[in-house]
Design a protein around this motif. Structure first.
Motif, PDB file in Angstrom:
ATOM      1  N   GLU A   1       2.205  -3.083   6.714  1.00 50.59           N
ATOM      2  CA  GLU A   1       2.394  -2.658   8.108  1.00 50.59           C
ATOM      3  C   GLU A   1       1.282  -3.223   8.994  1.00 50.59           C
ATOM      4  O   GLU A   1       1.500  -3.526  10.165  1.00 50.59           O
ATOM      5  CB  GLU A   1       2.415  -1.127   8.215  1.00 50.59           C
ATOM      6  CG  GLU A   1       3.716  -0.496   7.720  1.00 50.59           C
ATOM      7  CD  GLU A   1       3.849  -0.569   6.208  1.00 50.59           C
ATOM      8  OE1 GLU A   1       2.826  -0.422   5.510  1.00 50.59           O
ATOM      9  OE2 GLU A   1       4.968  -0.810   5.718  1.00 50.59           O
TER      10      GLU A   1
ATOM     11  N   SER B   1       0.815  -1.224   0.000  1.00 50.99           N
ATOM     12  CA  SER B   1       0.000   0.000   0.000  1.00 50.99           C
ATOM     13  C   SER B   1       0.845   1.270   0.000  1.00 50.99           C
ATOM     14  O   SER B   1       0.344   2.337  -0.331  1.00 50.99           O
ATOM     15  CB  SER B   1      -0.955   0.005   1.202  1.00 50.99           C
ATOM     16  OG  SER B   1      -0.238  -0.141   2.409  1.00 50.99           O
ATOM     17  N   LEU B   2       2.112   1.174   0.352  1.00 51.15           N
ATOM     18  CA  LEU B   2       2.988   2.350   0.302  1.00 51.15           C
ATOM     19  C   LEU B   2       3.739   2.452  -1.036  1.00 51.15           C
ATOM     20  O   LEU B   2       4.456   3.418  -1.262  1.00 51.15           O
ATOM     21  CB  LEU B   2       4.000   2.306   1.455  1.00 51.15           C
ATOM     22  CG  LEU B   2       3.420   2.410   2.864  1.00 51.15           C
ATOM     23  CD1 LEU B   2       4.530   2.271   3.907  1.00 51.15           C
ATOM     24  CD2 LEU B   2       2.671   3.726   3.058  1.00 51.15           C
TER      25      LEU B   2
ATOM     26  N   ASP C   1      -1.784  -3.871   2.821  1.00 51.51           N
ATOM     27  CA  ASP C   1      -1.158  -3.055   3.860  1.00 51.51           C
ATOM     28  C   ASP C   1      -0.199  -3.933   4.672  1.00 51.51           C
ATOM     29  O   ASP C   1      -0.613  -4.633   5.595  1.00 51.51           O
ATOM     30  CB  ASP C   1      -2.232  -2.448   4.765  1.00 51.51           C
ATOM     31  CG  ASP C   1      -1.656  -1.394   5.703  1.00 51.51           C
ATOM     32  OD1 ASP C   1      -0.443  -1.466   6.017  1.00 51.51           O
ATOM     33  OD2 ASP C   1      -2.416  -0.501   6.117  1.00 51.51           O
TER      34      ASP C   1
HETATM   35 CA   LIG Z   1       0.428   0.923   5.834  1.00 54.45          CA
END
Ligand SMILES: [Ca+2]
Ligand SMILES: [Ca+2]
Ligand SMILES: [Ca+2]
Ligand SMILES: [Ca+2]
Lengths: 209, 209
Positions: free
Chosen positions: B38, B9-10, B36
């Motif tokens: 993280e 997602s980054l 995501d």
């Molecule tokens: Ca994230």
């Protein structure tokens, strides 16, 4: 011109084994040369001047030098294709993709298993400590994925044998030959793969004479 | 059926970038989906039930799901070959082997560079510490090999552009965009590669709106 294959002098590199098996299965004449990794020979200029990544295995074909095991085995597959030579990768395009997926994954993930169950435990029966939490988590991930890939009663991952079988069996044997817990289906699969003559020829390198 | 590509997602995964560039260069319609990392979404069963290795990128083509960036890009190359589509790998057999060598090496070696110069420093300009001794040694190895591969005044490693250029430029930019010392020849090479529209399209994902 016969090939030369540079491997580590202890014959413990699973990537050198994969390239050795590829040459052996193709029935190509080749000479094995060794690099003493413990003595740092892979960093000596005699090796690095030819081998770009300063790692084993390296394939030598005249002036052409190639490192990285999957680059070597893809090159051999393209140079000596089926059906004249045995196929190292599945014929079906999606199965071939999945075989490459397995090879790439085993070379770039599961580091705790590779570190805590180094291949000296596979090839020499070196004693090892119980897996750490990180090691067990990586072992669980390996077993989870392998259980999806391996089908009960089928000797190979895909319609025919491939190098993904060699690499996955080696990775599973890091656990199995250490006595770590592994489902019977995966033990049967790895045991069957380990009997393959090309792998046995690699193992015999550990017992000269 | 249009492809789906799962990326982090980054948009910091260099391997997701490589697959994104491959689809973009081939001119194939695809939808980007994000995971995501993280938040640990890659470990959720909604993802792992489809993506064998629980990593990004993952390519979805109907019921077929494939992880590992090089498996994905080789699959795209075989499915949408040149000359109808742009080639992702060199046409010459030995050059193609060398491109695979570069890709395999960058995914399995140089860990200190990858750790100390993570791609947030490349894509977001995140501040970083000076390289440790291990980081500098890995940087030196990268620079040594890249200096052999890159030829003064030539935009690409091989006769035509390939994904090895994308991956090597990314790895060099870990150092260059951090202000670490890198020879001018390699800076020029990486800067030229970075201008490629398919890479710019990836970079634009970081600046929506
Ligand atoms: Ca994230
Ligand atoms: Ca030794
Ligand atoms: Ca044990
Ligand atoms: Ca800096």
């Amino acid at each position: 011109m016969p090939f030369e294959l540079y491997v580590d002098s202890l014959f413990t590199s699973p990537y050198a084994m994969s390239a050795f098996v590829a040459l052996t299965e193709k029935g190509l004449p080749f000479t094995v040369k060794t690099v003493d990794l413990e003595a740092g020979q892979q960093k000596h200029s005699a090796y690095t001047a030819r081998a770009l990544t300063a790692r084993v295995p390296a394939l030598i074909e005249g002036d052409f030098v190639l490192t990285e095991s999957t680059a070597i085995t893809e090159y051999l597959e393209e140079s000596f294709p089926a059906p004249e030579y045995i196929a190292l990768y599945p014929k079906d395009r999606r199965q071939r993709a999945q075989a490459r997926q397995v090879q790439a994954w085993l070379r770039s993930d599961l580091l705790p298993v590779r570190a805590e169950r180094d291949t000296e435990t596979v090839f020499f029966g070196k004693a090892s400590q119980p897996l750490t939490a990180a090691g067990q988590a990586a072992a669980d991930k390996l077993i989870h994925a392998a259980s999806q890939l391996v089908q009960e009663g089928r000797p190979n991952l895909f319609d025919s044998w491939s190098l993904a079988d060699v690499d996955l069996a080696l990775m599973l044997n890091r656990l199995i030959l250490n006595g770590d817990e592994v489902p019977q289906k995966l033990k049967d699969y790895a045991t069957g793969q380990w009997r393959r003559p090309s792998i046995q020829q690699w193992l015999e390198r550990h017992q000269p004479g």
